[in-house]
Structures are given as structure tokens and as C-alpha cells.
Design a protein around this motif. Structure first.
Motif, mmCIF file in Angstrom:
data_model
loop_
_atom_site.group_PDB
_atom_site.id
_atom_site.type_symbol
_atom_site.label_atom_id
_atom_site.label_comp_id
_atom_site.label_asym_id
_atom_site.label_seq_id
_atom_site.Cartn_x
_atom_site.Cartn_y
_atom_site.Cartn_z
ATOM 1 N N SER A 19 0.833 -1.204 0.000
ATOM 2 C CA SER A 19 0.000 0.000 0.000
ATOM 3 C C SER A 19 0.867 1.253 0.000
ATOM 4 O O SER A 19 0.533 2.252 -0.648
ATOM 5 C CB SER A 19 -0.927 0.006 1.222
ATOM 6 O OG SER A 19 -2.112 -0.706 0.963
ATOM 7 N N PHE A 20 1.984 1.198 0.728
ATOM 8 C CA PHE A 20 2.932 2.320 0.705
ATOM 9 C C PHE A 20 3.467 2.527 -0.710
ATOM 10 O O PHE A 20 3.539 3.652 -1.202
ATOM 11 C CB PHE A 20 4.085 2.050 1.670
ATOM 12 C CG PHE A 20 5.209 3.040 1.560
ATOM 13 C CD1 PHE A 20 5.099 4.294 2.132
ATOM 14 C CD2 PHE A 20 6.372 2.712 0.875
ATOM 15 C CE1 PHE A 20 6.132 5.220 2.017
ATOM 16 C CE2 PHE A 20 7.409 3.622 0.757
ATOM 17 C CZ PHE A 20 7.293 4.885 1.337
ATOM 18 N N CYS A 21 3.816 1.423 -1.374
ATOM 19 C CA CYS A 21 4.373 1.507 -2.731
ATOM 20 C C CYS A 21 3.367 2.091 -3.718
ATOM 21 O O CYS A 21 3.713 2.931 -4.559
ATOM 22 C CB CYS A 21 4.821 0.128 -3.200
ATOM 23 S SG CYS A 21 6.249 -0.531 -2.328
ATOM 24 N N VAL A 22 2.112 1.653 -3.630
ATOM 25 C CA VAL A 22 1.115 2.167 -4.564
ATOM 26 C C VAL A 22 0.818 3.644 -4.282
ATOM 27 O O VAL A 22 0.554 4.420 -5.205
ATOM 28 C CB VAL A 22 -0.164 1.296 -4.539
ATOM 29 C CG1 VAL A 22 -1.115 1.676 -3.423
ATOM 30 C CG2 VAL A 22 -0.898 1.361 -5.876
ATOM 31 N N ALA A 23 0.910 4.045 -3.012
ATOM 32 C CA ALA A 23 0.735 5.461 -2.676
ATOM 33 C C ALA A 23 1.883 6.290 -3.255
ATOM 34 O O ALA A 23 1.665 7.412 -3.757
ATOM 35 C CB ALA A 23 0.666 5.638 -1.161
ATOM 36 N N ARG A 24 3.087 5.735 -3.214
ATOM 37 C CA ARG A 24 4.231 6.445 -3.800
ATOM 38 C C ARG A 24 4.115 6.534 -5.321
ATOM 39 O O ARG A 24 4.544 7.516 -5.926
ATOM 40 C CB ARG A 24 5.534 5.730 -3.421
ATOM 41 C CG ARG A 24 5.855 5.701 -1.937
ATOM 42 C CD ARG A 24 5.844 7.088 -1.321
ATOM 43 N NE ARG A 24 6.798 7.978 -1.981
ATOM 44 C CZ ARG A 24 6.798 9.304 -1.838
ATOM 45 N NH1 ARG A 24 5.882 9.885 -1.088
ATOM 46 N NH2 ARG A 24 7.701 10.027 -2.452
#
Length: 204
Positions: free
Chosen positions: A82-87
Motif C-alpha cells: 500500500s505504501f508503494c502504490v501510494a508512492r
């Protein structure tokens, strides 16, 4: 003091409406899908809770038999995804397609790691005689976790599609609703697991 007329009020109302719309990520279609998916998960959470209420001892003992390490690792992997997709969303808003694609690939790698860990967990279960018909707790455990695994697989196909669309220039800082829709759906998958993990692996 001059009374406000409908004509003078209309632009202000429209401005607030447009501002509210801009603050909601994604389009209405993806939110209909997300609410439908969350409703499905909510119904089975309800079934789980009702069944647990009628079998408290069975469900209290259940988590002790599960591979909590696998569940914990999958939680960390999905939170990272989820952090990666937010980035990736932050990158596309800067019109940095290359960085957006790299973050999407990292999201996909996290999803693949989740599937690998889940496969190891199911294999571990088999070695320890944990199967669907052992009792009601394990039946619901398998249904919830396998249903979630299917959502992850669907999400992986979606991420691949978003990588392709980003690579051919379909998304930019000004137009990226499709990417935003995908990000919202992926966060929904993560949210469902954040409920499943404590419910099944910890609380029982």
C-alpha cells in the motif's frame, strides 16, 4: 447589507461541490465496486462472528494451530504494498512516469511475495493436518483467506495493466483517474486483510 441572491450563491455552491469532488480519489464506478467488495467481506465477517459466538471454545483454540508467522509476514508485505502504490500516485502527480512505474513494480513484487507466503502457509497447514473440514473454525479460516488471495490475484492483473498504461503514456499529472482507481482498489484489498489478520490469527 445586500441579500444574497440565487445567482450570487450558485458559483459559491458549485465551487464547494467541485472542491469536494476533487478531494475524493478515483471515479464513482470504482467506489461502487469497492463498496460491493467490502459488503461481501462484511457479510462473511458477520458469519464468522455469529459462528464464533456459538462455538467460543472452538474458536478460542483455533489461532494456536495456525502459522502466525506467515500471517504476520503477509500483513507486513501488504502494508508495504500500500505504501508503494501510494508512492506511485505521488510520482504520477509530479508527472514522473518512470518512478511511478518502479513503484508499481514494487507493489507487484509485494503481491507476489504475499502469494508465495500464502502458498507456504497452506503447505505448512497440510503438514500439520489443518484442512477445511477439520472444524468450523478452519472452514471459515480457509474461506476468508482464500477469498482474499483471489482478490490479490485480481489486483495483480490490475497492477500489470496499470504499468502498461503508464508506460504508454496514458497517465499524467493532469489525467490519472484510472491509476487512482487502481490504487483505491488495492488499498481496499489491504484493508480487508488488516481486518482478517487479527480476527482469524489473533482473536480466533
Amino acid at each position: 447589507m445586500t441579500a444574497a441572491t440565487p445567482q450570487t450563491m450558485a458559483p459559491s455552491v458549485l465551487s464547494r461541490a467541485d472542491s469536494h469532488k476533487d478531494n475524493v480519489p478515483g471515479g464513482i464506478a470504482v467506489w461502487v465496486l469497492i463498496y460491493a467488495e467490502l459488503t461481501e467481506f462484511a457479510l462473511f465477517f458477520l458469519v464468522y462472528l455469529v459462528t464464533r459466538a456459538h462455538n467460543p471454545e472452538l474458536f478460542a483454540e483455533g489461532p494456536a494451530y495456525l502459522n502466525t508467522t506467515a500471517g504476520t509476514l503477509n500483513t507486513l508485505v501488504l502494508v508495504t504494498s500500500s505504501f508503494c502504490v501510494a508512492r506511485s500516485m505521488a510520482a504520477i502527480r509530479r508527472n514522473d512516469r518512470a518512478r511511478c512505474i518502479r513503484w508499481l513494480w514494487l507493489t507487484l513484487a509485494c503481491a507476489a511475495a504475499y502469494c508465495g507466503i500464502k502458498g507456504w502457509e497452506y503447505y505448512w497447514n497440510e503438514l500439520h493436518d489443518i484442512y477445511t473440514r477439520r472444524n468450523l473454525y478452519f472452514t471459515l479460516y480457509y474461506y476468508l483467506t482464500f477469498n482474499h488471495l483471489l482478490h490479490v490475484l485480481v489486483g495483480m492483473v490490475m497492477i500489470l495493466w496499470l504499468i502498461f498504461r503508464t508506460a504508454i503514456g496514458s497517465y499524467s499529472a493532469d489525467e490519472h483517474e484510472g491509476l487512482e482507481n487502481g490504487a483505491c482498489y488495492w488499498h481496499m484489498i489491504d484493508l480487508a486483510w488488516i481486518v482478517i489478520f487479527p480476527l482469524v490469527y489473533v482473536l480466533g
